[in-house]
Scaffold this motif. Sequence first.
Motif, PDB file in Angstrom:
ATOM      1  N   ILE A 195       8.450 -47.245  46.877  1.00 14.99           N
ATOM      2  CA  ILE A 195       9.806 -47.094  47.947  1.00 14.99           C
ATOM      3  C   ILE A 195       8.391 -45.850  48.735  1.00 14.99           C
ATOM      4  O   ILE A 195       7.268 -44.938  48.027  1.00 14.99           O
ATOM      5  CB  ILE A 195       9.994 -45.490  47.183  1.00 14.99           C
ATOM      6  N   LEU A 196       8.461 -45.574  49.972  1.00 19.79           N
ATOM      7  CA  LEU A 196       7.065 -44.871  50.317  1.00 19.79           C
ATOM      8  C   LEU A 196       6.872 -43.523  49.717  1.00 19.79           C
ATOM      9  O   LEU A 196       6.130 -42.955  50.267  1.00 19.79           O
ATOM     10  CB  LEU A 196       7.428 -45.183  52.056  1.00 19.79           C
ATOM     11  N   ASP A 197       8.476 -42.806  50.468  1.00 22.89           N
ATOM     12  CA  ASP A 197       8.311 -41.413  50.152  1.00 22.89           C
ATOM     13  C   ASP A 197       9.119 -41.289  49.361  1.00 22.89           C
ATOM     14  O   ASP A 197      10.573 -39.917  49.474  1.00 22.89           O
ATOM     15  CB  ASP A 197       8.879 -41.101  51.434  1.00 22.89           C
ATOM     16  N   PRO A 198       9.141 -41.653  47.845  1.00 28.64           N
ATOM     17  CA  PRO A 198      10.145 -41.228  46.820  1.00 28.64           C
ATOM     18  C   PRO A 198      10.009 -39.401  46.637  1.00 28.64           C
ATOM     19  O   PRO A 198       9.737 -38.337  46.761  1.00 28.64           O
ATOM     20  CB  PRO A 198       9.431 -42.033  45.159  1.00 28.64           C
ATOM     21  N   ARG A 199      11.983 -39.383  46.150  1.00 32.31           N
ATOM     22  CA  ARG A 199      11.696 -37.629  45.377  1.00 32.31           C
ATOM     23  C   ARG A 199      11.020 -37.600  44.121  1.00 32.31           C
ATOM     24  O   ARG A 199      11.295 -38.631  43.285  1.00 32.31           O
ATOM     25  CB  ARG A 199      13.138 -37.698  45.360  1.00 32.31           C
ATOM     26  N   SER A 200      10.735 -36.647  43.556  1.00 32.45           N
ATOM     27  CA  SER A 200       9.673 -36.050  42.575  1.00 32.45           C
ATOM     28  C   SER A 200      11.023 -37.074  41.163  1.00 32.45           C
ATOM     29  O   SER A 200      12.270 -36.181  41.551  1.00 32.45           O
ATOM     30  CB  SER A 200       9.409 -34.989  41.959  1.00 32.45           C
ATOM     31  N   GLY A 201      10.310 -38.515  40.405  1.00 32.13           N
ATOM     32  CA  GLY A 201      11.681 -38.474  39.111  1.00 32.13           C
ATOM     33  C   GLY A 201      12.699 -39.753  39.666  1.00 32.13           C
ATOM     34  O   GLY A 201      12.898 -40.246  38.632  1.00 32.13           O
ATOM     35  N   GLN A 202      12.064 -39.938  40.644  1.00 33.46           N
ATOM     36  CA  GLN A 202      13.138 -41.216  41.712  1.00 33.46           C
ATOM     37  C   GLN A 202      12.666 -42.294  40.743  1.00 33.46           C
ATOM     38  O   GLN A 202      11.004 -42.924  41.110  1.00 33.46           O
ATOM     39  CB  GLN A 202      12.621 -40.877  42.816  1.00 33.46           C
ATOM     40  N   GLU A 203      13.312 -43.125  40.260  1.00 31.66           N
ATOM     41  CA  GLU A 203      12.404 -44.734  39.768  1.00 31.66           C
ATOM     42  C   GLU A 203      13.354 -45.555  40.363  1.00 31.66           C
ATOM     43  O   GLU A 203      14.493 -45.662  40.879  1.00 31.66           O
ATOM     44  CB  GLU A 203      12.242 -44.479  38.457  1.00 31.66           C
ATOM     45  N   THR A 204      12.445 -46.819  40.359  1.00 29.73           N
ATOM     46  CA  THR A 204      13.833 -48.591  40.841  1.00 29.73           C
ATOM     47  C   THR A 204      13.227 -49.334  40.116  1.00 29.73           C
ATOM     48  O   THR A 204      12.835 -49.170  38.977  1.00 29.73           O
ATOM     49  CB  THR A 204      12.678 -49.068  41.999  1.00 29.73           C
ATOM     50  N   VAL A 205      14.096 -50.413  40.007  1.00 32.92           N
ATOM     51  CA  VAL A 205      14.742 -51.526  38.861  1.00 32.92           C
ATOM     52  C   VAL A 205      13.392 -52.379  38.952  1.00 32.92           C
ATOM     53  O   VAL A 205      12.515 -53.161  38.512  1.00 32.92           O
ATOM     54  CB  VAL A 205      16.215 -52.134  39.054  1.00 32.92           C
ATOM     55  N   GLY A 206      13.107 -52.473  40.783  1.00 32.21           N
ATOM     56  CA  GLY A 206      12.336 -53.345  41.407  1.00 32.21           C
ATOM     57  C   GLY A 206      12.499 -54.495  41.273  1.00 32.21           C
ATOM     58  O   GLY A 206      13.456 -54.466  41.125  1.00 32.21           O
ATOM     59  N   GLY A 207      12.101 -55.824  41.913  1.00 34.03           N
ATOM     60  CA  GLY A 207      12.667 -56.761  42.258  1.00 34.03           C
ATOM     61  C   GLY A 207      12.556 -57.855  43.165  1.00 34.03           C
ATOM     62  O   GLY A 207      11.853 -58.863  43.175  1.00 34.03           O
ATOM     63  N   ILE A 208      11.882 -56.688  44.319  1.00 42.20           N
ATOM     64  CA  ILE A 208      11.326 -57.473  45.676  1.00 42.20           C
ATOM     65  C   ILE A 208      10.059 -56.576  46.271  1.00 42.20           C
ATOM     66  O   ILE A 208      10.396 -55.310  45.500  1.00 42.20           O
ATOM     67  CB  ILE A 208      12.251 -57.349  46.817  1.00 42.20           C
ATOM     68  N   ASP A 209       9.422 -57.448  46.273  1.00 47.15           N
ATOM     69  CA  ASP A 209       7.990 -56.901  46.513  1.00 47.15           C
ATOM     70  C   ASP A 209       7.999 -56.480  47.745  1.00 47.15           C
ATOM     71  O   ASP A 209       7.540 -57.321  48.745  1.00 47.15           O
ATOM     72  CB  ASP A 209       6.555 -58.131  46.497  1.00 47.15           C
ATOM     73  N   MET A 210       8.371 -55.240  47.925  1.00 47.17           N
ATOM     74  CA  MET A 210       8.293 -54.565  49.870  1.00 47.17           C
ATOM     75  C   MET A 210       8.797 -53.008  49.392  1.00 47.17           C
ATOM     76  O   MET A 210       8.852 -52.273  48.299  1.00 47.17           O
ATOM     77  CB  MET A 210       9.976 -54.790  50.351  1.00 47.17           C
ATOM     78  N   ILE A 211       8.178 -52.164  50.346  1.00 49.09           N
ATOM     79  CA  ILE A 211       7.891 -51.308  50.076  1.00 49.09           C
ATOM     80  C   ILE A 211       8.698 -50.796  51.345  1.00 49.09           C
ATOM     81  O   ILE A 211       9.034 -50.797  51.910  1.00 49.09           O
ATOM     82  CB  ILE A 211       6.570 -50.963  51.125  1.00 49.09           C
ATOM     83  N   VAL A 212      10.230 -49.962  50.902  1.00 46.39           N
ATOM     84  CA  VAL A 212      10.882 -48.944  52.331  1.00 46.39           C
ATOM     85  C   VAL A 212      10.317 -47.496  51.834  1.00 46.39           C
ATOM     86  O   VAL A 212       9.901 -47.441  51.543  1.00 46.39           O
ATOM     87  CB  VAL A 212      12.604 -49.306  50.877  1.00 46.39           C
ATOM     88  N   ARG A 213      11.098 -47.488  53.111  1.00 45.67           N
ATOM     89  CA  ARG A 213      11.149 -45.915  53.455  1.00 45.67           C
ATOM     90  C   ARG A 213      12.371 -45.209  53.862  1.00 45.67           C
ATOM     91  O   ARG A 213      13.657 -45.678  53.871  1.00 45.67           O
ATOM     92  CB  ARG A 213      10.690 -45.936  55.064  1.00 45.67           C
ATOM     93  N   ARG A 214      12.590 -44.473  53.181  1.00 46.87           N
ATOM     94  CA  ARG A 214      13.835 -43.928  52.700  1.00 46.87           C
ATOM     95  C   ARG A 214      14.610 -43.181  54.334  1.00 46.87           C
ATOM     96  O   ARG A 214      13.577 -42.319  54.496  1.00 46.87           O
ATOM     97  CB  ARG A 214      14.475 -43.293  51.128  1.00 46.87           C
TER      98      ARG A 214
END
Length: 202
Positions: free
Chosen positions: A92-111
């Motif tokens: 994630i380009l702009d995660p909130r603090s403590g925000q985690e992802t599951v992952g699985g897709i090689d991509m960068i997202v912008r919330r």
Amino acid sequence: MTDTPVIGVLALQGDVREHLVALAVADAVARPVRRPEELAEVDGLVIPGGESTTISKLAVLLGVMDPLRARVRAGLPVYGTCAGMIMLADKILDPRSGQETVGGIDMIVRRNAFGRQNESFEAAVDVDGVEGAPVEGVFIRAPWVESVGAAAEVLAEHDGHIVAVRQGNALATSFHPELTGDHRVHRLFADMVRANRAARSL
Ligand SMILES: NC(=O)CC[C@H](N)C(=O)O
């Protein structure tokens, strides 16, 4: 083994009910998933829209984050819409603090990427793999995909931004097909789940 796959909807927060209905229309048995035991029983999983930080925190709190990562790594078919797309991003380009992802897709997202121009809007989106007329994309404080790695396939763009991606058994859209009554994207996903079940039972 019957032909009907069992598809879970991660039911921590977000628009769970609409996905359950859409999956039933797409000829799957759909059920909510909150606990690791429930996750173990499904052939595929939808991660709904909602608030990705909340979904992330609840998934960790309820002990479902690690099992979910393990199953996705092992090839569980998974479909994320909006916040669910964020959950499937490796970064994630702009995660909130403590925000985690599951992952699985090689991509960068912008919330909330479309946010400033347009909090919420609808647009016709041509999705590779969905036959016929474009899908009516409902975007609600939606992310977009900044970039994808070599293994990820871009399925749709809107306004020059990537809004649908597939990598192997993982599918993600910025928009919410469960809200439109047009269940072709859910059918695409249910077909991915059916194909994966068939391949595993050979
Ligand atoms: N409709 C949605 O899922 C919105 C996603 C939300 N903006 C987030 O960052 O999680």
